[in-house]
Motif scaffolding. Structure first.
Motif: not given
Length: 123
Positions: A94-112
């Motif tokens: 939910d982007f609560s307003m217009s503008g530039t949003w920083q997005v961080w994606i955290y990936i925790a693989p089963a291995e690695g």
């Protein structure tokens, strides 16, 4: 015959364009690449982000935030993405307003090793 061919070509092109994602962005962090897409253009309010990555069995979280600005507090949301199989994940943000949003994606693989991908989205 030529007119029929033109109509058929136009019809195929229209259907192809309608099936394409309204938003798509590919980002890379180290050796990991993530394609972020949405069937609709991104707008303020609820959005469904589709993530495609090489990890078929991973825990994926998406954090979207807008830093504090004069007269406005920091806005932040973190959600766990749902696995759709074959390296495809879905996250509702939910982007609560217009503008530039920083997005961080955290990936925790089963291995690695765990991976964090950073990007920004203009809403």
């Amino acid at each position: 015959m030529k007119k029929l061919l033109k109509i058929f070509t136009a019809l195929i092109l229209t259907v192809t364009l309608l099936q394409a994602a309204a938003f798509e962005k590919t980002v890379q962090g180290g050796k990991t690449e993530v394609t972020i897409s949405s069937e609709k253009p991104l707008t303020p309010g609820s959005n469904t982000l589709l993530l495609h990555l090489k990890y078929k069995d991973a825990k994926v979280k998406v954090k979207a935030f807008m830093p504090e600005m004069p007269g406005m507090p920091r806005m932040e949301q973190e959600v766990e993405a749902k696995s759709l199989g074959n390296g495809n994940y879905e996250a509702r943000i939910d982007f609560s307003m217009s503008g530039t949003w920083q997005v961080w994606i955290y990936i925790a693989p089963a291995e690695g090793k765990k991976v964090r991908i950073k990007t920004s989205l203009n809403i």
